[in-house]
Design a protein around this motif. Structure first.
Motif, PDB file in Angstrom:
ATOM      1  N   VAL A 114      -8.118  -9.198  -0.503  1.00 16.71           N
ATOM      2  CA  VAL A 114      -6.738  -9.131  -1.467  1.00 16.71           C
ATOM      3  C   VAL A 114      -5.829  -8.260  -1.074  1.00 16.71           C
ATOM      4  N   ILE A 115      -4.437  -8.688  -0.783  1.00 14.41           N
ATOM      5  CA  ILE A 115      -3.409  -7.907  -0.319  1.00 14.41           C
ATOM      6  C   ILE A 115      -2.391  -7.779  -1.334  1.00 14.41           C
ATOM      7  N   VAL A 116      -1.926  -6.600  -1.781  1.00 14.35           N
ATOM      8  CA  VAL A 116      -0.866  -6.614  -2.749  1.00 14.35           C
ATOM      9  C   VAL A 116       0.242  -5.655  -2.342  1.00 14.35           C
ATOM     10  N   HIS A 117       1.661  -6.115  -2.615  1.00  9.57           N
ATOM     11  CA  HIS A 117       2.770  -5.402  -2.467  1.00  9.57           C
ATOM     12  C   HIS A 117       3.271  -4.856  -3.645  1.00  9.57           C
ATOM     13  N   ALA A 118       3.488  -3.505  -3.872  1.00  7.60           N
ATOM     14  CA  ALA A 118       4.172  -2.809  -4.822  1.00  7.60           C
ATOM     15  C   ALA A 118       4.620  -1.737  -4.834  1.00  7.60           C
ATOM     16  N   ALA A 119       5.533  -1.261  -5.765  1.00  9.89           N
ATOM     17  CA  ALA A 119       6.153   0.173  -5.943  1.00  9.89           C
ATOM     18  C   ALA A 119       5.367   1.198  -5.251  1.00  9.89           C
ATOM     19  N   VAL A 160     -11.782  -2.504 -10.065  1.00  9.84           N
ATOM     20  CA  VAL A 160     -10.959  -2.330  -8.952  1.00  9.84           C
ATOM     21  C   VAL A 160     -10.718  -0.789  -8.567  1.00  9.84           C
ATOM     22  N   TYR A 161     -11.142  -0.107  -7.714  1.00  7.05           N
ATOM     23  CA  TYR A 161     -10.616   1.389  -7.334  1.00  7.05           C
ATOM     24  C   TYR A 161     -10.369   1.319  -5.936  1.00  7.05           C
ATOM     25  N   LEU A 162      -9.430   2.309  -5.707  1.00  8.07           N
ATOM     26  CA  LEU A 162      -9.209   2.442  -4.460  1.00  8.07           C
ATOM     27  C   LEU A 162      -9.531   4.026  -4.033  1.00  8.07           C
ATOM     28  N   ARG A 163     -10.738   4.267  -3.227  1.00  9.16           N
ATOM     29  CA  ARG A 163     -11.306   5.430  -2.872  1.00  9.16           C
ATOM     30  C   ARG A 163     -10.978   5.729  -1.384  1.00  9.16           C
ATOM     31  N   GLY A 164     -10.209   6.212  -1.073  1.00 13.53           N
ATOM     32  CA  GLY A 164      -9.801   6.646   0.583  1.00 13.53           C
ATOM     33  C   GLY A 164      -9.068   5.543   1.199  1.00 13.53           C
ATOM     34  N   ASN A 165      -9.043   5.421   2.617  1.00 12.18           N
ATOM     35  CA  ASN A 165      -8.203   4.761   3.260  1.00 12.18           C
ATOM     36  C   ASN A 165      -9.027   4.212   4.452  1.00 12.18           C
ATOM     37  N   ALA A 166     -10.219   3.704   4.134  1.00  8.82           N
ATOM     38  CA  ALA A 166     -11.170   3.124   5.048  1.00  8.82           C
ATOM     39  C   ALA A 166     -10.729   1.873   5.789  1.00  8.82           C
ATOM     40  N   ALA A 167     -10.134   0.937   5.002  1.00  8.17           N
ATOM     41  CA  ALA A 167      -9.783  -0.229   5.608  1.00  8.17           C
ATOM     42  C   ALA A 167      -8.440  -0.574   5.157  1.00  8.17           C
ATOM     43  N   PRO A 168      -7.346   0.120   5.721  1.00  6.91           N
ATOM     44  CA  PRO A 168      -5.863  -0.202   5.601  1.00  6.91           C
ATOM     45  C   PRO A 168      -5.301  -1.595   5.966  1.00  6.91           C
ATOM     46  N   PRO A 169      -4.240  -2.190   5.560  1.00  7.85           N
ATOM     47  CA  PRO A 169      -4.136  -3.443   5.866  1.00  7.85           C
ATOM     48  C   PRO A 169      -3.412  -3.621   7.348  1.00  7.85           C
ATOM     49  N   THR A 170      -3.734  -4.684   8.058  1.00 11.27           N
ATOM     50  CA  THR A 170      -3.548  -4.924   9.271  1.00 11.27           C
ATOM     51  C   THR A 170      -2.052  -5.231   9.491  1.00 11.27           C
ATOM     52  N   PRO A 171      -1.091  -5.098  10.444  1.00 12.90           N
ATOM     53  CA  PRO A 171       0.070  -5.560  10.472  1.00 12.90           C
ATOM     54  C   PRO A 171       0.493  -6.868  10.099  1.00 12.90           C
ATOM     55  N   ASP A 172      -0.704  -7.743  10.590  1.00 10.39           N
ATOM     56  CA  ASP A 172      -0.607  -9.128   9.974  1.00 10.39           C
ATOM     57  C   ASP A 172      -0.542  -9.462   8.569  1.00 10.39           C
ATOM     58  N   GLU A 173      -1.645  -8.605   7.890  1.00  8.88           N
ATOM     59  CA  GLU A 173      -1.519  -8.619   6.473  1.00  8.88           C
ATOM     60  C   GLU A 173      -0.454  -8.324   5.741  1.00  8.88           C
ATOM     61  N   VAL A 174       0.264  -7.080   6.333  1.00 11.96           N
ATOM     62  CA  VAL A 174       1.482  -6.724   5.786  1.00 11.96           C
ATOM     63  C   VAL A 174       2.656  -7.559   5.832  1.00 11.96           C
ATOM     64  N   THR A 175       2.657  -8.283   7.006  1.00 10.55           N
ATOM     65  CA  THR A 175       3.697  -9.272   7.379  1.00 10.55           C
ATOM     66  C   THR A 175       3.551 -10.295   6.185  1.00 10.55           C
ATOM     67  N   ALA A 176       2.215 -10.853   6.172  1.00 11.30           N
ATOM     68  CA  ALA A 176       2.219 -12.035   5.167  1.00 11.30           C
ATOM     69  C   ALA A 176       2.405 -11.692   3.695  1.00 11.30           C
ATOM     70  N   VAL A 177       1.938 -10.508   3.349  1.00 11.01           N
ATOM     71  CA  VAL A 177       2.252 -10.412   1.844  1.00 11.01           C
ATOM     72  C   VAL A 177       3.724 -10.073   1.651  1.00 11.01           C
ATOM     73  N   LEU A 178       4.385  -9.374   2.614  1.00 11.62           N
ATOM     74  CA  LEU A 178       5.866  -9.301   2.518  1.00 11.62           C
ATOM     75  C   LEU A 178       6.665 -10.499   2.411  1.00 11.62           C
ATOM     76  N   HIS A 179       5.971 -11.644   3.148  1.00  6.78           N
ATOM     77  CA  HIS A 179       6.790 -12.757   3.163  1.00  6.78           C
ATOM     78  C   HIS A 179       6.407 -13.795   1.947  1.00  6.78           C
ATOM     79  N   HIS A 180       5.340 -13.472   1.114  1.00  8.59           N
ATOM     80  CA  HIS A 180       5.127 -14.418   0.087  1.00  8.59           C
ATOM     81  C   HIS A 180       5.771 -13.872  -1.261  1.00  8.59           C
ATOM     82  N   PRO A 181       6.277 -14.544  -1.812  1.00 12.00           N
ATOM     83  CA  PRO A 181       7.317 -14.484  -3.107  1.00 12.00           C
ATOM     84  C   PRO A 181       6.408 -13.667  -4.220  1.00 12.00           C
ATOM     85  N   ASP A 182       5.234 -13.769  -4.426  1.00 10.28           N
ATOM     86  CA  ASP A 182       4.338 -13.297  -5.500  1.00 10.28           C
ATOM     87  C   ASP A 182       3.933 -11.875  -4.854  1.00 10.28           C
TER      88      ASP A 182
END
Length: 109
Positions: free
Chosen positions: A32-37, A54-76
């Motif tokens: 699951v990829i989420v874009h937020a403030a 759902v909790y985020l502990r650490g930064n073991a699996a950050p989003p890849t550049p492809d995931e970032v691009t995909a979520v930024l181009h999705h309206p939701d």
């Protein structure tokens, strides 16, 4: 516990990536990829879908550049696909995951 991570964008917003158990009876996981403030708002968006633990502990699996691009181009700004990533599978809007889990119905009943 979910694996995940985040990355901060130049405009100050964040993209959070979470690997969660899949809704299918056979198991598996979804990414699951989420874009937020900020990170707190990103996790709130996921929790509002009914995924309360759902909790985020650490930064073991950050989003890849492809995931970032995909979520930024999705309206939701909230997308998912099965994990591990299969390049043949497209990203799905969160509405598709909710229908698969039975969390929401299109008729509102």
């Amino acid at each position: 516990m979910s694996a995940g991570g985040f990355c901060k964008l130049p405009n100050g917003s964040v993209v959070v990536a979470l690997t969660l158990p899949g809704p299918a009876p056979r198991g598996g996981t979804v990414r699951v990829i989420v874009h937020a403030a900020n990170r707190a708002r990103a996790l709130t968006r996921v929790r509002n879908l009914g995924l309360r633990a759902v909790y985020l502990r650490g930064n073991a699996a950050p989003p890849t550049p492809d995931e970032v691009t995909a979520v930024l181009h999705h309206p939701d700004g909230l997308i998912w696909r099965t994990a591990p990533d299969d390049v043949r599978e497209l990203w799905h809007p969160v509405r598709a995951l909710k229908r698969q889990q039975g969390l929401g119905s299109p008729t509102g009943v």
